[in-house]
Structure formats: C-alpha cells, structure tokens
Design a protein around this motif. Structure first.
Motif: not given
Ligand code: C2O
Ligand code: CU
Length: 490
Positions: A442-451
């Motif tokens: 979902p659209i969410h806030w994060a500081d780390t995202v898996l690509v």
C-alpha cells in the motif's frame, strides 16, 4: 502498554527505576557476566525521557544458541539490543562512551533529527575514538520504533551486535502488552567465534548470511504474554543481509505501522521485511496455554522466529478490533512540480573517477579532506546512479547525488537493474512510498524501502531538514562497496 497491569516484572523494567536491579528478577545480566538475552525472551528496557544516560560501546561475551563457547559481541551496554523508551515530546540525552578498540558513533536510524546528531563519521561528526565520548541531544519529532547503530566499519561493528532500539511512544489506549522483537542472524561458528563478516562472494551478490538465526539474541524464544489480550508487537529486522516474509500463526494479526509510521490497520498475510525495516502488529492472544508464532515464510521451510505463550485469566472479553495508531504528522510532498530524480541501482566493478573533489565540511564548521579506512572500503561492487565512492581508496567524499532547497519536494525513482534486492534507506527524512512495480504494497510512509530485482519504486518527501544526508542500501556489504551516496538540503 500504559493500560492496565501487564506482567509485574515487565512493568518494573519499563518503569525503569534502577532498570538493572528490577530486571534482575528476570535475569538482567551484570557487567562482566556472560550476557545472553534475558530468559524471559524480552530485551532489557529502560525509560529515558528527559534523563541523561550513558551508552557504553563495549565488548561482552554472549552465549548464543547451543554454541559451545561464548561470542565476543560488541554491545551498547551489557546485553544485546538495549531498548530505550521515551514519550513523544521528551528529549533524548545520550552520551556514547567508546570502550572499543576502534572508533565508532551512533546513527539514529529513521529519526528526523538534526544533522549534527545523525552520527555519520566524517559527514555529520568526527568519529568517536576509543576512550572518547560524544553527547547526542535532540527531541525526536515523531513517534515510532527506531534503532541505532554505528556507521563506519558497519559490517563488523553491527555484525558483532552493536545496535539498540529506540521507541518513541505516542498516546494510544488499548494495548495490554508491548513486545519488541529484534531479528538478527549472527555470523558465528559452533564454538561461538565470529566468521568473516564480509566475503567478496557475498558482497558482490546478495550479501553474506549469518549462521545462527535469533530473535532477541535467542533461538526461537518463548515469551509469556497475557491471555485474551491486545498485544503490540514491534518487529525489527536488524540483520545485515536477510530479507524475511514475516507472518503470524495462531492469531489474526494486523499491520499497524511500518518503520514506526502508522498506517490504517491491514490484516497481515505476510510482510516482506528487509534489513533495517520495522513492522508493528496488533493481535489478540488466545486463551491461557494458546500459542502465537512469528514465522518467516521466505525460506524454503517456514522458520519459527519466536512463540508467544498466553497465560493467566483473559484480559478482555469484548470482540477484537485492531487498534489504529494516530496517523503520522509528516509534511505532505507536493508532486505537481517536482522533477523526478532517477537513481539506478547497478553493479559496478570500477570506482568512479571524479575530478576536483571538495573537502568535507562538518555541521560544526570543521573541514577535513580525507576519511579513514574504517569508513571507506577499497572494494567496489555497486553503484547508485552509475556512481560509486571515488577512486584512490575511496577516502574522499563523492559529490552529492542530489541537492534540494529546503522545503521543496524530493521525488526519487529507484530502478533496480541487478538480480538482487536492495533495501534503500535515506537519512533525516521520512518518505512516502508512492508506487512499486513488482511487490504489492500500500502507499505508506517509511525510511527504508525494498527494491526488488528489476523493480521501479517511487518515493517522495519534503526535503525540510537541512544538512548532508546519506542514502544507501542497508545490506551492509552493498553499502560498504559502493551502493551509498548522499544528498544535500540547503
Ligand atoms: Cu541504518 Cu545509514 O543507516
Ligand atoms: Cu543492496
């Protein structure tokens, strides 16, 4: 958590009046003792809001799993992964004392703090040399589940266990217990000694995996929890390498926060949790004797990471509705005029040859030319936007990948051209994950995202925190061998 009486021992610990004395009830380790995690399966917790604390980085012998001998772990304190709690609005005042034989620092991962407190040697401060101290003082602006770790020689320091948890509590009712679970694999042999943290084989591929999987430094611990209760579970992936697909059996869990940022409760199937990522769950425990397990489904055979065992009279009799946390108060990016910065993640064996590299200027005005070898590896395997750390032993800072005027929206598209996954992290800001092309999220806030391999992930945030901020993959061997850059907000 601040609701009606959870287990006495735990309240004593969280209340933190003489944390170690209280925690001795459940096995707080003493200085110099062989410090395992506590037999309750819970980490030692200290409430620190407003109180000055000292965090000693030091070596301690820890017995891990069924190993025949102790592991010479590097810890912040006496036991693995100390948990510090404060309430939103309270200040943090922590003095790091370095009792290690090499320099270190503390980076507060995910916290939108001031640049001078970000803990990156040669970028935001000078390294803290053995025997020296450094005071970190700031008020975290957002609630959430954060962690802290050093930022040079990270594969070895973080690999040896140098990390802790920082929890900034919001006002919310309805949780009967609040459990922190730190996932980490240790690079240890059966006799407890460390194995090499970096291998060319691993660094140039998916990373070098640990040999012993743990939760709270224990192999598949059992934790006693109240029966029929609303449990908040904060799961942190503090491994340098492993990506998990985390799910729960024995109860319907709901995902309520990612990297400490609330989202509308979402029934959990599994959530893919890469290094440095955190997920928070709420679930209702079964009757006394019932079990809830945290499971990683990413492996060929599902792996049980920890088991919650319900005990005592049921806390609640009403039907369970997932508890929503207050929505994050973060500046909303304005996508209308923002140009997209393409950051291609690629393999690269050759260090970029930059012309005329600028000296490094620290937030306190000091200028330095060169970093030392603990902060710059000579190996190159990866690049961001086709750029690596500079030629000649990497001891210079490369130019920034991007620069933003304070208050503008930063819009970034990561494109992964490698066959490996990269958990991308940036400092000083919390971003919105706008779109992902492979893994549904979902659209969410994060500081780390898996690509994911071949994936395109678009993020945006308001660049409102002035300073020089790192941006890197959190598979530590990738970070150390080229997949790291920085951006500037002025
Ligand atoms: Cu956990 Cu540079 O970050
Ligand atoms: Cu990576």
């Amino acid at each position: 958590m601040r609701g009606a009486g959870p287990a006495l021992t735990r309240r004593a610990v969280v209340a933190g009046a003489g944390a170690c004395a209280a925690a001795a009830l459940i096995g707080c380790s003493r200085r110099g003792a062989s410090a395992g995690a506590m037999s309750s399966g819970r980490l030692a917790e200290t409430r620190i809001g407003g109180q000055p604390i000292t965090i000693a980085a030091q070596e301690r012998a820890v017995m891990l799993g069924a190993n025949s001998g102790p592991t010479p772990a590097w810890l912040f304190g006496d036991a693995p992964f100390p948990v510090y709690r404060l309430r939103l609005g309270e200040s943090l005042d922590a003095t790091l004392t370095n009792r290690l034989k090499e320099h270190t620092s503390i980076h507060w991962h995910g916290v939108r703090g001031p640049n001078a407190m970000d803990g990156v040697p040669y970028v935001t401060q000078m390294p803290v040399l053995p025997g020296e101290s450094f005071a970190y003082r700031f008020t975290p602006p957002d609630p959430g589940t954060y962690f802290f770790h050093p930022h040079c020689d990270t594969a070895a320091q973080f690999g040896r266990g140098l990390a802790g948890v920082l929890i900034v509590e919001e006002d919310v009712e309805g949780f009967d217990d609040d459990i922190v679970l730190v996932l980490k694999d240790w690079r240890v042999a059966k006799d407890g000694r460390f194995l090499p943290f970096v291998t060319d084989e691993g660094a140039s591929r998916g990373g070098t995996f640990g040999a012993l999987r743990t939760a709270n430094a224990l192999v598949a611990p059992d934790l006693t929890v109240p029966a029929g209760a609303n449990i908040r579970l904060r799961v942190l992936n503090l491994d340098s390498t492993r990506v998990g697909d985390i799910g729960v059996e024995g109860a319907q869990a709901h995902l309520i926060a990612i990297d400490g940022n609330a989202l509308a409760p979402m029934a959990l199937q599994t959530w893919r949790l890469g290094p440095a990522m955190r997920m928070e769950l709420v679930l209702r425990t079964p009757e006394a004797g019932g079990k809830v397990t945290l499971v990683d489904y990413f492996a060929r055979e599902p792996v049980t990471l920890a088991t919650l065992i319900a005990a005592g009279a049921a806390k609640r009799s009403t039907a369970f509705t997932p508890i929503a946390l207050p929505p994050p108060k973060l500046p909303e990016p304005d996508l209308s005029g923002a140009e997209i910065h393409e950051l291609k993640l690629s393999a690269s064996a050759i260090a970029t040859d930059y012309a005329g590299l600028a000296p490094i200027v620290l937030p306190d005005g000091r200028t330095i030319d060169l970093m030392d070898t603990l902060c710059s590896t000579s190996r190159t395997f990866w690049a961001i936007d086709g750029k690596t750390w500079p030629q000649n032993g990497h001891e210079h800072m490369p130019p920034p990948l991007m620069s933003f005027t304070r208050g503008t929206t930063a819009r970034i598209r990561f494109t992964n051209t490698t066959p490996h996954v990269h958990p991308m992290h940036l400092h000083g800001h919390t971003f919105k994950v706008l779109s992902t092309s492979k893994l549904k999220r979902p659209i969410h806030w994060a500081d780390t995202v898996l690509v994911m391999p071949e994936e395109r992930v678009e993020i945006a945030f308001v660049a409102d925190n002035p300073g020089n901020w790192m941006l890197h993959c959190h598979i530590i061997e990738h970070q150390d061998t080229g997949m790291m850059g920085w951006f500037r907000v002025t």
